[in-house]
Design a protein around this motif. Structure first.
Motif, PDB file in Angstrom:
ATOM      1  N   ARG A   1     -39.283  -7.095  74.458  1.00  0.00           N
ATOM      2  CA  ARG A   1     -38.974  -5.783  73.891  1.00  0.00           C
ATOM      3  C   ARG A   1     -37.462  -5.642  73.798  1.00  0.00           C
ATOM      4  O   ARG A   1     -36.748  -5.841  74.786  1.00  0.00           O
ATOM      5  CB  ARG A   1     -39.555  -4.649  74.734  1.00  0.00           C
ATOM      6  CG  ARG A   1     -39.361  -3.279  74.084  1.00  0.00           C
ATOM      7  CD  ARG A   1     -39.898  -2.133  74.916  1.00  0.00           C
ATOM      8  NE  ARG A   1     -39.880  -0.879  74.149  1.00  0.00           N
ATOM      9  CZ  ARG A   1     -40.207   0.314  74.638  1.00  0.00           C
ATOM     10  NH1 ARG A   1     -40.604   0.430  75.908  1.00  0.00           N
ATOM     11  NH2 ARG A   1     -40.149   1.387  73.878  1.00  0.00           N
TER      12      ARG A   1
ATOM     13  N   GLY B   1     -40.950   0.515  68.309  1.00  0.00           N
ATOM     14  CA  GLY B   1     -40.630   0.497  69.727  1.00  0.00           C
ATOM     15  C   GLY B   1     -39.845  -0.720  70.158  1.00  0.00           C
ATOM     16  O   GLY B   1     -39.512  -0.849  71.342  1.00  0.00           O
TER      17      GLY B   1
ATOM     18  N   ARG C   1     -45.610   4.359  77.381  1.00  0.00           N
ATOM     19  CA  ARG C   1     -44.487   3.419  77.350  1.00  0.00           C
ATOM     20  C   ARG C   1     -43.551   3.626  78.542  1.00  0.00           C
ATOM     21  O   ARG C   1     -43.053   2.657  79.121  1.00  0.00           O
ATOM     22  CB  ARG C   1     -43.707   3.586  76.044  1.00  0.00           C
ATOM     23  CG  ARG C   1     -44.397   2.991  74.831  1.00  0.00           C
ATOM     24  CD  ARG C   1     -43.603   3.262  73.561  1.00  0.00           C
ATOM     25  NE  ARG C   1     -44.207   2.607  72.400  1.00  0.00           N
ATOM     26  CZ  ARG C   1     -43.796   2.770  71.153  1.00  0.00           C
ATOM     27  NH1 ARG C   1     -42.752   3.574  70.894  1.00  0.00           N
ATOM     28  NH2 ARG C   1     -44.395   2.146  70.161  1.00  0.00           N
TER      29      ARG C   1
ATOM     30  N   SER D   1     -42.889   0.715  81.310  1.00  0.00           N
ATOM     31  CA  SER D   1     -41.524   0.233  81.504  1.00  0.00           C
ATOM     32  C   SER D   1     -41.108   0.321  82.968  1.00  0.00           C
ATOM     33  O   SER D   1     -40.395  -0.551  83.471  1.00  0.00           O
ATOM     34  CB  SER D   1     -40.542   1.030  80.634  1.00  0.00           C
ATOM     35  OG  SER D   1     -40.772   0.786  79.264  1.00  0.00           O
TER      36      SER D   1
ATOM     37  N   THR E   1     -50.881   0.773  73.800  1.00  0.00           N
ATOM     38  CA  THR E   1     -49.725   0.406  74.616  1.00  0.00           C
ATOM     39  C   THR E   1     -50.042  -0.726  75.586  1.00  0.00           C
ATOM     40  O   THR E   1     -49.133  -1.448  76.006  1.00  0.00           O
ATOM     41  CB  THR E   1     -49.188   1.632  75.380  1.00  0.00           C
ATOM     42  OG1 THR E   1     -50.264   2.268  76.087  1.00  0.00           O
ATOM     43  CG2 THR E   1     -48.564   2.623  74.411  1.00  0.00           C
TER      44      THR E   1
ATOM     45  N   HIS F   1     -47.486  -3.980  75.388  1.00  0.00           N
ATOM     46  CA  HIS F   1     -46.628  -4.423  76.480  1.00  0.00           C
ATOM     47  C   HIS F   1     -46.980  -5.795  77.033  1.00  0.00           C
ATOM     48  O   HIS F   1     -46.353  -6.245  78.005  1.00  0.00           O
ATOM     49  CB  HIS F   1     -46.667  -3.400  77.622  1.00  0.00           C
ATOM     50  CG  HIS F   1     -45.879  -2.160  77.332  1.00  0.00           C
ATOM     51  ND1 HIS F   1     -46.379  -1.123  76.580  1.00  0.00           N
ATOM     52  CD2 HIS F   1     -44.604  -1.814  77.657  1.00  0.00           C
ATOM     53  CE1 HIS F   1     -45.464  -0.167  76.474  1.00  0.00           C
ATOM     54  NE2 HIS F   1     -44.381  -0.570  77.112  1.00  0.00           N
TER      55      HIS F   1
END
Length: 455
Positions: free
Chosen positions: A70, A103, A200, A204, A250, A254
């Motif tokens: 990311r 994103g 998110r 994270s 999500t 991820h």
């Protein structure tokens, strides 16, 4: 919300194929490769703000892998790949621009790998034709060739609280001898999230931790989910479809997972490591129907998934068949019965169906692997009846409050148990038909070791 997937064929993406200034990018290649060769320390122990969650690889086959990162900067990103044992800094196997998704996420499928070989890769920031010196690196091993019977070493665990430090993963992420790492669910505790932004933020918080960055940079992963990736104790009968859609989106966003063209949200799938071990990744959460739980038509996994599992187990030529599910299939006696409605034993008709199928057909080499319960244990799935001839290895938690009920497990069914934070190493030894399990604690200390003859 489905994402595009970049498919990169190594043989078609040499440095001579790209338009960026050759000399400038060779410098970035050298910097990134040198950082990788000196170890994960440079990239994994300090957060690179432009790549705050590091890198990850997943679902390695003998010819392909999924690469992930990311990016939060405002420039462009390129990906480079080398064979770890033959790094030619001037000629990476791949050198391509990365198409970033909403994103800043990147998912790339790399094909035409050589079976069993280890590769290093780098996501590198560039400003026009100039590398900025900002990069993150990772490595992975391609799966074994289809007929290979080499020993295979995995590590596995589950349950990492967003509020705790996963010291187990920090230690596991220093190892360079693993072939892959298995996450059995509750990888992030996202309870209370509803929007994509909320999910998110919680993902994270966990993935930026040093332990996750280390493990995901060092190893290709195999994954399934349990409940907390979406919300506590969810099932299809009790969840808002919009929340489920955002949580599912999500989850894939991820992690380095393929979205299958036939069913983009399907998690259950098989990973083969030669003829040593087939890994059957189950989805024990999104297909369960609690309203059927005590009936003859109990559904813990859907009928299509059950039929697939039976067919693949019966036809597998692998020495070992590892069934990876988020919640154990073992019947834990006594006080543990209070939690049965959330587990395989709470759906007895379907639990008996799969256990009777395996034992009734004398399918050799089957090992169950489960997480969720915040303790580690290994032993027989059942004290008697269906499952009494089957072995399950229960792993985790990585970082959670341990479940003290572990100390009450009877030793006539379970060989060992502990509530302390842990991860497990699984060694599949085809020459002897044994699987060796080794548990490690927060300090990398060995907690327990045992071999099981299963094939």
């Amino acid at each position: 919300m489905d994402r595009p997937l970049q498919i990169i064929e190594l043989s078609k993406t040499t440095l001579s194929d790209v338009s960026i200034t050759r000399r400038g990018f060779i410098v970035a290649s050298a910097i990134a490769a040198t950082g990788m060769m000196t170890g994960c320390k440079i990239n994994c122990d300090e957060v690179v703000k432009e790549f705050p969650l590091g890198v990850a690889s997943g679902e390695a086959t003998d010819t392909s892998v999924q690469l992930w990162s990311r990016y939060s900067g405002g420039k462009s990103v390129r990906l480079m790949i080398w064979n770890k044992n033959d790094v030619d800094l001037r000629n990476p196997l791949a050198d391509v621009p990365v198409v970033l998704e909403d994103g800043g996420f990147a998912h790339l499928q790399i094909t035409q790998l050589n079976a069993g070989e280890r590769y290093v890769y780098s996501f590198t920031e560039v400003d026009g034709s100039r590398p900025t010196g900002v990069y993150v690196n990772g490595e992975f091993r391609a799966a074994l060739a289809p007929e290979s019977l080499e020993p295979v070493r995995f590590a596995a665990g589950s349950c990492a609280s967003n509020e705790l430090i996963p010291f187990t993963l920090e230690r596991a992420g220093l190892r360079e001898d693993l072939d892959a790492f298995l996450f059995l669910g509750d990888t992030s505790y996202n309870d209370g999230s509803e929007t994509v932004a909320e999910y998110r933020k919680r993902w994270s918080k966990n993935l930026k931790k040093k332990g996750f960055r280390r493990v995901r940079a060092r190893n290709a992963v195999m994954m399934t989910w349990d409940d907390h990736e979406i919300t506590n104790n969810w099932d299809p009968e009790n969840i808002d479809p919009a929340v489920l859609a955002n949580g599912t989106h999500t989850y894939f966003e991820h992690n380095p997972l393929r979205r299958l063209p036939s069913n983009p949200n399907q998690l259950w799938r098989k990973h083969s490591w030669g003829r040593t071990v087939d890994v059957f990744v189950l989805d024990s959460r999104s297909e369960r129907l609690p309203s059927t739980r005590t009936t003859d038509q109990a559904q813990y996994i859907g009928p299509e998934q059950m039929a697939w599992l039976k067919t693949e187990l019966a036809s597998s030529s692998a020495t070992f068949k590892l069934i990876m599910n988020s919640v154990p299939i073992s019947k834990f006696p006594g006080i543990h019965a209070l939690g049965e409605p959330d587990k395989w034993p709470g759906y007895p008709a379907q639990r008996n169906e799969i256990l009777n199928f395996i034992e009734g057909n004398d399918i050799p080499g089957v090992v169950w692997l489960g997480g969720d319960v915040h303790f580690a244990a290994c032993g027989r799935v059942s004290e008697s009846g269906p499952g009494s001839e089957s072995i399950e290895i229960t792993v985790g938690p990585f970082a959670q409050v341990g479940n003290p009920a572990a100390i009450f497990l009877p030793r006539d069914q379970f060989d060992w148990s502990t509530p302390v934070n842990n991860y497990a190493e699984l060694n599949f030894l085809p020459a002897t038909g044994e699987v060796e399990v080794v548990y490690f604690g927060d300090l990398g200390n060995q907690l327990y070791k045992k071999r099981y003859q299963v094939a």
